[in-house]
Design a protein around this motif. Structure first.
Motif, PDB file in Angstrom:
ATOM      1  N   UNK A  41      34.936  37.009  42.704  1.00 16.16           N
ATOM      2  CA  UNK A  41      35.918  35.948  42.963  1.00 16.16           C
ATOM      3  C   UNK A  41      36.867  35.677  41.806  1.00 16.16           C
ATOM      4  N   UNK A  42      36.469  35.995  40.575  1.00 13.84           N
ATOM      5  CA  UNK A  42      37.325  35.728  39.420  1.00 13.84           C
ATOM      6  C   UNK A  42      38.381  36.796  39.203  1.00 13.84           C
ATOM      7  N   UNK A  43      38.308  37.907  39.944  1.00 15.52           N
ATOM      8  CA  UNK A  43      39.229  39.032  39.736  1.00 15.52           C
ATOM      9  C   UNK A  43      40.468  38.842  40.594  1.00 15.52           C
ATOM     10  N   UNK A  44      41.644  38.998  39.984  1.00 18.54           N
ATOM     11  CA  UNK A  44      42.902  38.810  40.702  1.00 18.54           C
ATOM     12  C   UNK A  44      43.846  40.002  40.553  1.00 18.54           C
ATOM     13  N   UNK A  45      43.502  40.966  39.745  1.00 18.88           N
ATOM     14  CA  UNK A  45      44.356  42.132  39.570  1.00 18.88           C
ATOM     15  C   UNK A  45      44.008  43.241  40.526  1.00 18.88           C
ATOM     16  N   UNK A  46      45.024  43.795  41.217  1.00 18.90           N
ATOM     17  CA  UNK A  46      44.855  44.931  42.129  1.00 18.90           C
ATOM     18  C   UNK A  46      43.932  44.592  43.308  1.00 18.90           C
ATOM     19  N   UNK A  47      44.000  43.349  43.775  1.00 20.30           N
ATOM     20  CA  UNK A  47      43.199  42.895  44.903  1.00 20.30           C
ATOM     21  C   UNK A  47      44.150  42.357  45.965  1.00 20.30           C
ATOM     22  N   UNK A  48      43.966  42.794  47.200  1.00 19.48           N
ATOM     23  CA  UNK A  48      44.828  42.332  48.285  1.00 19.48           C
ATOM     24  C   UNK A  48      44.686  40.822  48.469  1.00 19.48           C
ATOM     25  N   UNK A  49      45.839  40.153  48.620  1.00 20.09           N
ATOM     26  CA  UNK A  49      45.839  38.713  48.800  1.00 20.09           C
ATOM     27  C   UNK A  49      45.803  37.925  47.516  1.00 20.09           C
TER      28      UNK A  49
ATOM     29  N   UNK B  52      31.599  34.560  33.978  1.00 19.73           N
ATOM     30  CA  UNK B  52      31.711  33.382  34.843  1.00 19.73           C
ATOM     31  C   UNK B  52      30.592  32.380  34.550  1.00 19.73           C
ATOM     32  N   UNK B  53      29.373  32.901  34.390  1.00 21.10           N
ATOM     33  CA  UNK B  53      28.246  32.014  34.092  1.00 21.10           C
ATOM     34  C   UNK B  53      28.413  31.342  32.730  1.00 21.10           C
ATOM     35  N   UNK B  54      28.904  32.096  31.756  1.00 21.68           N
ATOM     36  CA  UNK B  54      29.116  31.526  30.422  1.00 21.68           C
ATOM     37  C   UNK B  54      30.206  30.464  30.462  1.00 21.68           C
ATOM     38  N   UNK B  55      31.272  30.728  31.218  1.00 24.67           N
ATOM     39  CA  UNK B  55      32.345  29.736  31.341  1.00 24.67           C
ATOM     40  C   UNK B  55      31.844  28.471  32.044  1.00 24.67           C
TER      41      UNK B  55
END
Length: 498
Positions: free
Chosen positions: A242-250, A360-363
């Motif tokens: 869910x944290x990935x936004x590069x090269x992902x549709x939508x 994500x867990x560390x954040x």
């Protein structure tokens, strides 16, 4: 006093202390010989050889092969492992269940390769004790069928094509076996190949502002078509983190920066040599996790990775420090994800999944938000996060280093509310917006195109200048529709030559 020691080849050297050197006796034996019976008319020395032989002899290779094939031939659950091993040996040995439990403990978090299972069996002390005690009764009764599709538990829900042999893979790719292995190049022949027509990639070296280089490796049409096929039918069916936004549709850079808008502090970090850091073994493990047999996964990994030939670096036109160039050459010499292949972004996102989970867990533990766009990492939070953001960045660097990645510390930025908070070319202080300087420059170019003609403003002599400007205006429209509309109105009034 009797002395004994081993020499290479399971040869025992016997000697008596105090006797003349060279008077010792060499005794050789075959791994299939039975121990000397006590009733035989032999000396005490030879009886000792029999005892030493039983101590050092190991199970034969065929038994290891059969057990390894049984362990790998199906789902790694305790009962199924036990049943396959019992079927292979033809007897319900009580020691099989403890062996499978040690196997599951050893490979609890990984999907082992055949050679790793073989090494485990050779080093297992319990199996060695069983062999010494029951060597005459242990034999292979039935070979297990070769392993088929066995995805990891999470991968069972993913809709990927079932390919259970190298022959099936060749048919799926529309190639014969020779062509498929040539494209995969598992032996690294392309790394040594000096002939340009026989290579699978075109290479272009670009200079970075930091003083290093970026290598663009563009696959040739036939290989690119197969990589596109792998991307569409396999990789795009694997859900990203869910944290990935590069090269992902939508998703886009707008969704990448959205969680960080209006935060008191934003931490930006950048990874060094992102794509070449993903080695060939890591990529093969992705396909094995999807369920493909080892031989098929290795070929998939070979098709999606590349080892850069040595002579590519001989004609580098950019000026770069020799030591830096040598480091880059070593990095690209091993199989890696080529920057320019259509499969590389998706494979990088999938391979980085475990790291994304840890970050994500560390954040979350630090009351912060985390997103990633390719090699750009972004963290943000409010008062609590702002107090320890510098120490938090050190924890992030340690996690990345542990996972095999390096942080480009020269690009690390801690941006508090009093300064411009800047991520992926966008300002995030109060709302997502383009940088004012970039907007004004683009507006000036468009206005001058209206007044003086577009040819006068195409100073870089771009072959598709109109498409270039339309792309920039579309980017502004995506980020800030109001500003984008004003630029679009100016673009429409430009008189283009027909």
């Amino acid at each position: 006093m009797l002395q004994a020691w081993l020499e290479p080849g399971f040869r025992v050297r016997l000697g008596l202390s105090g006797v003349t050197p060279g008077n010792g006796k060499d005794v050789g034996y075959s791994s299939h010989e039975l121990p000397c019976a006590p009733t035989q008319n032999c000396s005490h020395k030879v009886r000792l050889v029999g005892a030493l032989r039983r101590l050092f002899v190991m199970p034969d290779f065929s038994l290891f092969e059969a057990l390894a094939q049984a362990l790998l031939a199906g789902p790694p659950t305790r009962d199924l492992l036990v049943e396959r091993c019992r079927k292979t040996l033809g007897k319900r040995w009580r020691w099989i269940r403890p062996l499978t439990e040690r196997y599951l403990k050893k490979f609890r978090e990984t999907r082992p390769r055949h050679r790793e299972v073989m090494q485990f069996l050779r080093n297992d002390a319990g199996l060695l004790r069983i062999w010494l005690k029951h060597s005459e009764d242990l034999s292979v009764k039935e070979l297990t069928e070769p392993q088929g599709m066995h995805p990891a538990p999470a991968a069972k829900r993913w809709d990927v094509p079932a390919i259970e042999s190298t022959g099936d893979l060749a048919k799926w790719l529309g190639l014969d076996q020779g062509e498929m292995r040539w494209f995969a190049d598992l032996k690294g022949l392309g790394y040594k190949q000096g002939s340009q027509p026989l290579r699978h990639y075109h290479y272009r070296v670009l200079a970075k502002r930091s003083g290093t280089v970026r290598l663009i490796e563009a696959p040739k049409p036939r290989l690119k078509d197969r990589q596109q096929q792998i991307l569409i039918w396999i990789l795009e069916n694997v859900p990203p983190h869910p944290a990935v936004h590069g090269f992902v549709k939508g998703r886009s850079i707008k969704t990448f920066v959205a969680p960080h808008v209006g935060k008191r502090v934003v931490l930006r970090m950048d990874l060094r040599d992102f794509f070449p850091t993903f080695g060939g073994v890591r990529i093969q493990n992705v396909f094995r996790t999807l369920g493909y047999p080892e031989a098929v996964a290795d070929l998939f990994g070979g098709i999606c990775t590349n080892a850069t030939p040595r002579d590519v670096w001989n004609d580098v036109e950019v000026e770069i420090d020799r030591e830096v160039l040598n480091d880059v050459r070593r990095l690209y010499a091993r199989p890696h994800l080529p920057q320019g292949a259509p499969t590389s972004p998706a494979l990088a996102n999938i391979s980085f999944y475990r790291v994304d989970c840890r970050l994500s867990a560390l954040a979350k533990s630090a009351a912060a938000s985390y997103t990633r766009y390719a090699d750009d990492l972004a963290f943000s939070g409010d008062e609590d996060f702002e107090k320890h953001v510098e120490r938090f960045s050190l924890h992030i660097s340690a996690v990345l280093l542990e996972q095999g990645f390096r942080v480009n510390h020269s690009k690390t930025r801690v941006m508090r509310r009093g300064v411009r908070q800047y991520l992926a070319g966008l300002v995030t202080n109060q709302k997502t917006n383009v940088v004012r300087r970039d907007f004004d420059r683009l507006k000036a170019v468009l206005t001058n195109c209206v007044r003086h003609g577009p040819e006068n403003q195409n100073r870089e002599r771009l072959p598709h200048f109109r498409a270039h400007l339309e792309g920039k205006v579309s980017f502004v429209e995506m980020v800030n529709p109001g500003k984008g509309k004003r630029l679009r109105n100016i673009l429409r009034t430009i008189q283009w030559e027909r």
